[in-house]
Design an enzyme around this catalytic site. Structure first.
Site, PDB file in Angstrom:
ATOM      1  N   ASN A   1       0.881  -1.176   0.000  1.00 52.22           N
ATOM      2  CA  ASN A   1       0.000   0.000   0.000  1.00 52.22           C
ATOM      3  C   ASN A   1       0.920   1.228   0.000  1.00 52.22           C
ATOM      4  O   ASN A   1       1.451   1.608   1.042  1.00 52.22           O
ATOM      5  CB  ASN A   1      -0.891  -0.036   1.248  1.00 52.22           C
ATOM      6  CG  ASN A   1      -1.870   1.129   1.295  1.00 52.22           C
ATOM      7  OD1 ASN A   1      -1.808   2.051   0.480  1.00 52.22           O
ATOM      8  ND2 ASN A   1      -2.759   1.098   2.270  1.00 52.22           N
TER       9      ASN A   1
ATOM     10  N   ARG B   1      -2.577  -2.112  -3.446  1.00 52.16           N
ATOM     11  CA  ARG B   1      -3.783  -1.324  -3.236  1.00 52.16           C
ATOM     12  C   ARG B   1      -3.714  -0.115  -4.167  1.00 52.16           C
ATOM     13  O   ARG B   1      -2.731   0.633  -4.148  1.00 52.16           O
ATOM     14  CB  ARG B   1      -3.862  -0.847  -1.796  1.00 52.16           C
ATOM     15  CG  ARG B   1      -5.073   0.016  -1.593  1.00 52.16           C
ATOM     16  CD  ARG B   1      -4.997   0.770  -0.303  1.00 52.16           C
ATOM     17  NE  ARG B   1      -6.207   1.567  -0.159  1.00 52.16           N
ATOM     18  CZ  ARG B   1      -6.249   2.719   0.478  1.00 52.16           C
ATOM     19  NH1 ARG B   1      -5.170   3.202   1.028  1.00 52.16           N
ATOM     20  NH2 ARG B   1      -7.368   3.386   0.567  1.00 52.16           N
TER      21      ARG B   1
ATOM     22  N   HIS C   1     -13.358   2.444   0.068  1.00 47.90           N
ATOM     23  CA  HIS C   1     -13.341   1.372   1.088  1.00 47.90           C
ATOM     24  C   HIS C   1     -13.911   0.065   0.531  1.00 47.90           C
ATOM     25  O   HIS C   1     -14.367  -0.799   1.290  1.00 47.90           O
ATOM     26  CB  HIS C   1     -14.174   1.746   2.335  1.00 47.90           C
ATOM     27  CG  HIS C   1     -13.597   2.847   3.164  1.00 47.90           C
ATOM     28  ND1 HIS C   1     -14.388   3.800   3.784  1.00 47.90           N
ATOM     29  CD2 HIS C   1     -12.331   3.158   3.493  1.00 47.90           C
ATOM     30  CE1 HIS C   1     -13.625   4.643   4.450  1.00 47.90           C
ATOM     31  NE2 HIS C   1     -12.366   4.279   4.283  1.00 47.90           N
TER      32      HIS C   1
ATOM     33  N   LEU D   1     -16.197   2.353   9.907  1.00 45.47           N
ATOM     34  CA  LEU D   1     -16.082   3.581  10.689  1.00 45.47           C
ATOM     35  C   LEU D   1     -14.669   3.672  11.261  1.00 45.47           C
ATOM     36  O   LEU D   1     -14.336   2.993  12.238  1.00 45.47           O
ATOM     37  CB  LEU D   1     -17.121   3.589  11.821  1.00 45.47           C
ATOM     38  CG  LEU D   1     -18.561   3.211  11.421  1.00 45.47           C
ATOM     39  CD1 LEU D   1     -19.474   3.195  12.648  1.00 45.47           C
ATOM     40  CD2 LEU D   1     -19.104   4.146  10.348  1.00 45.47           C
TER      41      LEU D   1
ATOM     42  N   GLY E   1     -11.351   7.593   8.264  1.00 48.18           N
ATOM     43  CA  GLY E   1     -12.293   7.826   7.167  1.00 48.18           C
ATOM     44  C   GLY E   1     -13.428   6.838   7.352  1.00 48.18           C
ATOM     45  O   GLY E   1     -13.184   5.708   7.767  1.00 48.18           O
TER      46      GLY E   1
ATOM     47  N   ARG F   1     -12.835  15.066   8.132  1.00 46.98           N
ATOM     48  CA  ARG F   1     -13.553  15.430   6.895  1.00 46.98           C
ATOM     49  C   ARG F   1     -15.013  15.745   7.193  1.00 46.98           C
ATOM     50  O   ARG F   1     -15.634  15.105   8.031  1.00 46.98           O
ATOM     51  CB  ARG F   1     -13.491  14.268   5.899  1.00 46.98           C
ATOM     52  CG  ARG F   1     -12.202  14.202   5.126  1.00 46.98           C
ATOM     53  CD  ARG F   1     -12.142  12.956   4.271  1.00 46.98           C
ATOM     54  NE  ARG F   1     -11.174  12.011   4.791  1.00 46.98           N
ATOM     55  CZ  ARG F   1     -11.058  10.752   4.385  1.00 46.98           C
ATOM     56  NH1 ARG F   1     -11.853  10.270   3.452  1.00 46.98           N
ATOM     57  NH2 ARG F   1     -10.148   9.966   4.916  1.00 46.98           N
TER      58      ARG F   1
ATOM     59  N   PHE G   1     -11.644   9.290  18.374  1.00 46.97           N
ATOM     60  CA  PHE G   1     -12.862   9.053  19.164  1.00 46.97           C
ATOM     61  C   PHE G   1     -12.562   8.761  20.635  1.00 46.97           C
ATOM     62  O   PHE G   1     -13.402   9.001  21.496  1.00 46.97           O
ATOM     63  CB  PHE G   1     -13.688   7.925  18.533  1.00 46.97           C
ATOM     64  CG  PHE G   1     -14.485   8.386  17.345  1.00 46.97           C
ATOM     65  CD1 PHE G   1     -13.851   8.871  16.209  1.00 46.97           C
ATOM     66  CD2 PHE G   1     -15.874   8.368  17.350  1.00 46.97           C
ATOM     67  CE1 PHE G   1     -14.569   9.322  15.115  1.00 46.97           C
ATOM     68  CE2 PHE G   1     -16.608   8.812  16.268  1.00 46.97           C
ATOM     69  CZ  PHE G   1     -15.962   9.291  15.150  1.00 46.97           C
TER      70      PHE G   1
ATOM     71  N   GLY H   1     -11.517   1.088  12.852  1.00 44.45           N
ATOM     72  CA  GLY H   1     -11.103   1.551  14.180  1.00 44.45           C
ATOM     73  C   GLY H   1     -12.232   1.852  15.150  1.00 44.45           C
ATOM     74  O   GLY H   1     -12.257   1.326  16.271  1.00 44.45           O
TER      75      GLY H   1
ATOM     76  N   GLY I   1     -15.641   1.316  14.551  1.00 44.04           N
ATOM     77  CA  GLY I   1     -16.628   0.234  14.504  1.00 44.04           C
ATOM     78  C   GLY I   1     -16.202  -0.995  15.291  1.00 44.04           C
ATOM     79  O   GLY I   1     -17.026  -1.680  15.897  1.00 44.04           O
ATOM     80  N   GLU I   2     -14.892  -1.270  15.314  1.00 43.11           N
ATOM     81  CA  GLU I   2     -14.403  -2.469  15.997  1.00 43.11           C
ATOM     82  C   GLU I   2     -14.184  -2.254  17.488  1.00 43.11           C
ATOM     83  O   GLU I   2     -14.181  -3.211  18.259  1.00 43.11           O
ATOM     84  CB  GLU I   2     -13.071  -2.923  15.367  1.00 43.11           C
ATOM     85  CG  GLU I   2     -13.235  -3.464  13.959  1.00 43.11           C
ATOM     86  CD  GLU I   2     -11.904  -3.638  13.225  1.00 43.11           C
ATOM     87  OE1 GLU I   2     -10.881  -3.860  13.903  1.00 43.11           O
ATOM     88  OE2 GLU I   2     -11.904  -3.560  11.990  1.00 43.11           O
ATOM     89  N   ASN I   3     -13.957  -0.992  17.881  1.00 42.13           N
ATOM     90  CA  ASN I   3     -13.510  -0.747  19.262  1.00 42.13           C
ATOM     91  C   ASN I   3     -14.446   0.073  20.131  1.00 42.13           C
ATOM     92  O   ASN I   3     -14.301   0.060  21.348  1.00 42.13           O
ATOM     93  CB  ASN I   3     -12.158  -0.024  19.233  1.00 42.13           C
ATOM     94  CG  ASN I   3     -11.064  -0.895  18.663  1.00 42.13           C
ATOM     95  OD1 ASN I   3     -10.761  -1.940  19.217  1.00 42.13           O
ATOM     96  ND2 ASN I   3     -10.500  -0.484  17.539  1.00 42.13           N
TER      97      ASN I   3
ATOM     98  N   GLU J   1      -8.170  -5.662   4.991  1.00 39.35           N
ATOM     99  CA  GLU J   1      -8.013  -5.303   3.583  1.00 39.35           C
ATOM    100  C   GLU J   1      -6.809  -6.008   2.960  1.00 39.35           C
ATOM    101  O   GLU J   1      -6.849  -6.406   1.805  1.00 39.35           O
ATOM    102  CB  GLU J   1      -7.902  -3.780   3.446  1.00 39.35           C
ATOM    103  CG  GLU J   1      -9.235  -3.096   3.739  1.00 39.35           C
ATOM    104  CD  GLU J   1      -9.125  -1.625   4.084  1.00 39.35           C
ATOM    105  OE1 GLU J   1      -9.481  -0.807   3.235  1.00 39.35           O
ATOM    106  OE2 GLU J   1      -8.696  -1.296   5.207  1.00 39.35           O
TER     107      GLU J   1
HETATM  108  P1  ADP Z   1      -8.066   4.555   9.035  1.00 37.94           P
HETATM  109  O1  ADP Z   1      -9.318   5.079   8.408  1.00 37.94           O
HETATM  110  O2  ADP Z   1      -6.966   5.554   9.085  1.00 37.94           O
HETATM  111  O3  ADP Z   1      -7.663   3.180   8.556  1.00 37.94           O
HETATM  112  P2  ADP Z   1      -8.768   3.192  11.493  1.00 37.94           P
HETATM  113  O4  ADP Z   1      -9.785   2.289  10.910  1.00 37.94           O
HETATM  114  O5  ADP Z   1      -7.505   2.604  11.993  1.00 37.94           O
HETATM  115  O6  ADP Z   1      -8.449   4.411  10.555  1.00 37.94           O
HETATM  116  O7  ADP Z   1      -9.469   3.996  12.687  1.00 37.94           O
HETATM  117  C1  ADP Z   1      -8.752   4.885  13.469  1.00 37.94           C
HETATM  118  C2  ADP Z   1      -9.677   5.541  14.448  1.00 37.94           C
HETATM  119  O8  ADP Z   1     -10.329   4.532  15.245  1.00 37.94           O
HETATM  120  C3  ADP Z   1      -8.973   6.421  15.457  1.00 37.94           C
HETATM  121  O9  ADP Z   1      -8.816   7.725  14.973  1.00 37.94           O
HETATM  122  C4  ADP Z   1      -9.920   6.382  16.619  1.00 37.94           C
HETATM  123  O10 ADP Z   1     -10.837   7.449  16.484  1.00 37.94           O
HETATM  124  C5  ADP Z   1     -10.674   5.095  16.485  1.00 37.94           C
HETATM  125  N1  ADP Z   1     -10.360   4.149  17.573  1.00 37.94           N
HETATM  126  C6  ADP Z   1      -9.341   3.306  17.650  1.00 37.94           C
HETATM  127  N2  ADP Z   1      -9.370   2.621  18.817  1.00 37.94           N
HETATM  128  C7  ADP Z   1     -10.461   3.054  19.488  1.00 37.94           C
HETATM  129  C8  ADP Z   1     -11.060   2.755  20.756  1.00 37.94           C
HETATM  130  N3  ADP Z   1     -10.551   1.856  21.579  1.00 37.94           N
HETATM  131  N4  ADP Z   1     -12.175   3.422  21.090  1.00 37.94           N
HETATM  132  C9  ADP Z   1     -12.706   4.340  20.281  1.00 37.94           C
HETATM  133  N5  ADP Z   1     -12.193   4.664  19.075  1.00 37.94           N
HETATM  134  C10 ADP Z   1     -11.096   4.029  18.695  1.00 37.94           C
END
Ligand code: ADP
Length: 397
Positions: free
Chosen positions: A7, A91, A181, A210, A213, A242, A285, A332, A334-336, A385
């Site tokens: 990438n 990519r 995406h 989420l 981006g 954004r 976040f 980031g 959505g997963e956390n 990805e």
């Molecule tokens: P990118 O779009 O750059 O690939 P990611 O999918 O890695 O980004 O997401 C990054 C974002 O995820 C961070 O800016 C943060 O806002 C969020 N994030 C990461 N870990 C957590 C967490 N534990 N709780 C809340 N938000 C999180």
């Protein structure tokens, strides 16, 4: 098959070597500050981690060479020779209307990717540089494959991708919704079908990617039918920095009032807006949750605007598909971020979404987070990805 996934950005290059049979990551890392002072990182299970600064990397070719040297290093490497790399998957951000799927790279394909540069002037040139560097260093006999962020969305119908502006801008200038995406939306919707034990051809899915981006996609019977990002990745949801969707009249108003040129205006919309712009605190976040809990009203508002916007898209995409079987959270946030997932999904009980707060208390692993009696399944699926790129690459070679 061993596939190297690349990438390439303008001054950086992320890499992963994957075994597509076992789906294991054999090694991964990052080349940064290419053309400046060069930084190189390398991680492989059971091997010493490398994090080196001031590595001479005037161009992407030296960066690729550093990656290959690390992979075959007698002490720390994971392969004995470069010949073990069966193919390289790149990519590529924009494939325009030319590429509806991944493709093996030859001269004709390179020319077509170059033709897409005006559509992604910041990204495609860097991706092209990465491809050329790999061919130069590895030789023409190693197959190179391009995997496009836009390709998965090429199944959108005209009604979803046509903007209501004079039609000649589409015909002559290719101004339309493309969506991004795509690799992530494709991966998580396939995984969702696996998790649900149903063929993807029978499912109506909404994928919420989420992260920094963010975008939402409606995937009906395995095909993307609409998505929130548009001609550029600036559209749709508000993001880390954004703006997402806004009234184009705002541009005229602010540009005239503050004497801004278009570059200054776009810099504001791309880099200073989103949850950062509203909160004035951060684009991250985690920082916003902390600030919100400490009583910062604008941080709380930024988080509310985000979840409200995702909820609104879920409703409209469900309407577009005439229903939804499952909603997927990934990337980031959505997963956390369990609070964001809860805020987004709450209030959707009218359309059959019922969350399980205990099941939702999970991070970064595949899980069903809706209640047992929820008509619509809500799933957490970490995106991958790189694996998707490696699998597409292996399938093509
Ligand atoms: P990118 O779009 O750059 O690939 P990611 O999918 O890695 O980004 O997401 C990054 C974002 O995820 C961070 O800016 C943060 O806002 C969020 N994030 C990461 N870990 C957590 C967490 N534990 N709780 C809340 N938000 C999180």
């Amino acid at each position: 098959m061993k596939v190297l996934v690349i990438n390439a950005g303008s001054s950086s290059l992320k890499y992963q070597l994957l075994d597509t049979g076992t789906q294991d990551v054999l090694a991964k890392g990052l080349c940064e500050r290419i053309g400046i002072d060069g930084r190189f990182t390398y991680k492989a299970p059971g091997r010493e981690t490398v994090d080196a600064v001031s590595i001479p990397m005037p161009t992407h070719a030296e960066a690729i060479q550093a990656v290959l040297d690390a992979l075959v290093d007698p002490a720390n490497g994971v392969i004995s020779s470069m010949k073990e790399i069966d193919a390289v998957g790149h990519r590529v951000v924009h494939g325009g209307e030319t590429f509806a799927s991944s493709v093996k790279i030859d001269d004709k394909v390179m020319a077509a990717i170059e033709e897409c540069v005006p559509l992604a002037p910041l990204h495609n040139p860097a991706n092209i540089t990465g491809i050329k560097a790999c061919i130069a260093v590895m030789g023409p006999e190693v197959p190179q494959v391009a995997v496009f962020d836009t390709a998965f969305h090429q199944t959108m119908p005209p009604v979803a991708y046509t903007y209501a502006i004079p039609y000649e801008y589409y015909e002559n200038d290719k101004v339309r919704r493309y969506g991004f995406h795509g690799t992530s939306h494709k991966y998580v919707t396939q995984r969702a079908a696996d998790m649900l034990g149903k063929p993807i051809e029978s499912l109506k899915l909404i994928s919420c990617h989420l992260g920094n981006g963010s975008s939402v996609a409606a995937v009906k019977y395995g095909k993307s039918v609409d998505t929130s990002m548009g001609f550029t990745p600036l559209a749709g949801l508000p993001m880390g920095t954004r703006a997402g969707d806004l009234d184009a009249g705002i541009l005229e108003f602010l540009m005239k009032k503050y004497g801004l040129d278009i570059d200054a205006m776009l810099n504001i919309l791309n880099k200073k807006s989103g949850v950062l712009g509203v909160s004035g605190v951060s684009s991250d976040f985690r920082d916003l949750s902390k600030a919100g809990e400490e009583g910062n009203a604008r941080a709380a508002l930024a988080l509310d605007i985000f979840s409200y916007s995702v909820k609104k898209y879920i409703g409209s995409l469900a309407a577009v598909m005439g229903g939804v079987d499952a909603i997927i959270f990934t990337a980031g946030v959505g997963e956390n971020d369990a609070d964001q997932r809860m805020a987004i999904a709450s209030g959707l009980e009218f359309m059959g979404v019922k969350m399980d707060p205990d099941a939702n208390n999970v991070r970064g692993k595949e899980a069903v987070i809706s209640a047992i009696d929820s008509k619509v399944q809500v799933l957490l699926i970490p995106t991958n990805e790189e694996l998707m790129i490696a699998l597409d690459t292996a399938a093509l070679v």
